[in-house]
Design an enzyme around this catalytic site. Structure first.
Site, PDB file in Angstrom:
ATOM      1  N   VAL A   9      19.480  -6.436  -8.479  1.00 14.55           N
ATOM      2  CA  VAL A   9      20.689  -6.181  -7.706  1.00 14.55           C
ATOM      3  C   VAL A   9      21.841  -6.826  -8.460  1.00 14.55           C
ATOM      4  O   VAL A   9      21.638  -7.695  -9.310  1.00 14.55           O
ATOM      5  CB  VAL A   9      20.592  -6.729  -6.258  1.00 14.55           C
ATOM      6  CG1 VAL A   9      19.594  -5.921  -5.438  1.00 14.55           C
ATOM      7  CG2 VAL A   9      20.252  -8.192  -6.245  1.00 14.55           C
ATOM      8  N   SER A  10      23.054  -6.404  -8.143  1.00 16.06           N
ATOM      9  CA  SER A  10      24.211  -6.836  -8.934  1.00 16.06           C
ATOM     10  C   SER A  10      24.803  -8.171  -8.508  1.00 16.06           C
ATOM     11  O   SER A  10      25.402  -8.864  -9.313  1.00 16.06           O
ATOM     12  CB  SER A  10      25.307  -5.767  -8.877  1.00 16.06           C
ATOM     13  OG  SER A  10      24.824  -4.570  -9.431  1.00 16.06           O
ATOM     14  N   THR A  11      24.669  -8.529  -7.233  1.00 16.28           N
ATOM     15  CA  THR A  11      25.322  -9.745  -6.758  1.00 16.28           C
ATOM     16  C   THR A  11      24.344 -10.647  -6.016  1.00 16.28           C
ATOM     17  O   THR A  11      23.315 -10.197  -5.514  1.00 16.28           O
ATOM     18  CB  THR A  11      26.503  -9.417  -5.813  1.00 16.28           C
ATOM     19  OG1 THR A  11      25.988  -8.722  -4.674  1.00 16.28           O
ATOM     20  CG2 THR A  11      27.555  -8.566  -6.516  1.00 16.28           C
ATOM     21  N   GLN A  14      23.171  -9.736  -2.375  1.00 18.34           N
ATOM     22  CA  GLN A  14      22.331  -8.571  -2.141  1.00 18.34           C
ATOM     23  C   GLN A  14      20.858  -8.997  -2.099  1.00 18.34           C
ATOM     24  O   GLN A  14      20.474  -9.999  -2.680  1.00 18.34           O
ATOM     25  CB  GLN A  14      22.546  -7.524  -3.236  1.00 18.34           C
ATOM     26  CG  GLN A  14      23.922  -6.872  -3.165  1.00 18.34           C
ATOM     27  CD  GLN A  14      24.140  -5.896  -4.306  1.00 18.34           C
ATOM     28  OE1 GLN A  14      23.946  -6.242  -5.462  1.00 18.34           O
ATOM     29  NE2 GLN A  14      24.536  -4.684  -3.964  1.00 18.34           N
TER      30      GLN A  14
END
Length: 189
Positions: A9-11, A14
């Site tokens: 996931v990017s962050t 998340q």
């Protein structure tokens, strides 16, 4: 032959649970996961780097979607090339991707093109939104903090502090310290 999963996931806020569960349900022997932008280079994604080094001929790398692996077509092709050289197949649980088949390879390449296209569209929309906000006077960008501390930078430099110590004490970047000192010397000439 082993099957390894990769979840990303990017962050930090998340959650990886859905991807992890899907990969385990797809028969992965183990799942590596991380929270880092897909725009980051492969080297900056430690878990992916570990997997790419660890995978052996006959193994299979499984992701839920191709965009979990890479966001640019170039990065995606580099990863697939590396997997191919090792004799490792790639499979996606939510897309018809299985690089062990000709149709899977073709579909995989198309997905990469669309993922890159989507990223470029998002960047264009963001730039358009910023331009509109600037016209309305709503968006002014980040307020420069280092320039407000220019007098303090010059004073501390005159006191003999090292540039890194100045940056640390004033909580600004070292490049800003150098820039302020350089501009100060240029103005004095």
């Amino acid at each position: 032959m082993k099957t390894y999963g990769y979840a990303r996931v990017s962050t930090e806020d998340q959650d990886l649970t859905i991807q992890r569960d899907a990969l385990l349900a797809a028969g992965c022997d183990s799942v590596r996961e991380e929270k880092v932008s897909g725009q980051a280079s492969t080297d900056d994604r430690k878990e992916l780097s570990i997997l790419l080094q660890f995978l052996r001929e006959g193994d299979c790398l499984v992701v839920t979607r191709i965009d979990r692996l890479a966001r640019s077509l170039k990065n995606l092709q580099d990863i697939v090339h590396q997997l191919k050289q090792k004799g490792v197949n790639l499979r996606a649980t939510e897309q018809q991707v299985d690089t062990s088949t000709a149709a899977g390879k073709a579909f995989f390449d198309m997905l990469g093109v669309f993922a890159e296209f989507e990223t470029n569209l998002r960047k264009e929309r963001q730039a358009e939104g910023i331009a509109k906000a600037k016209l309305k006077g709503v968006y002014k960008g980040r307020k420069p903090t280092a320039q407000e501390k220019a007098d303090d930078v010059l004073r501390l430099a005159d006191e003999g502090l090292k540039r890194q110590d100045i940056a640390d004490q004033l909580e600004i970047g070292i490049a800003s310290v150098y820039r302020i000192l350089k501009n100060s010397k240029a103005a004095a000439v």
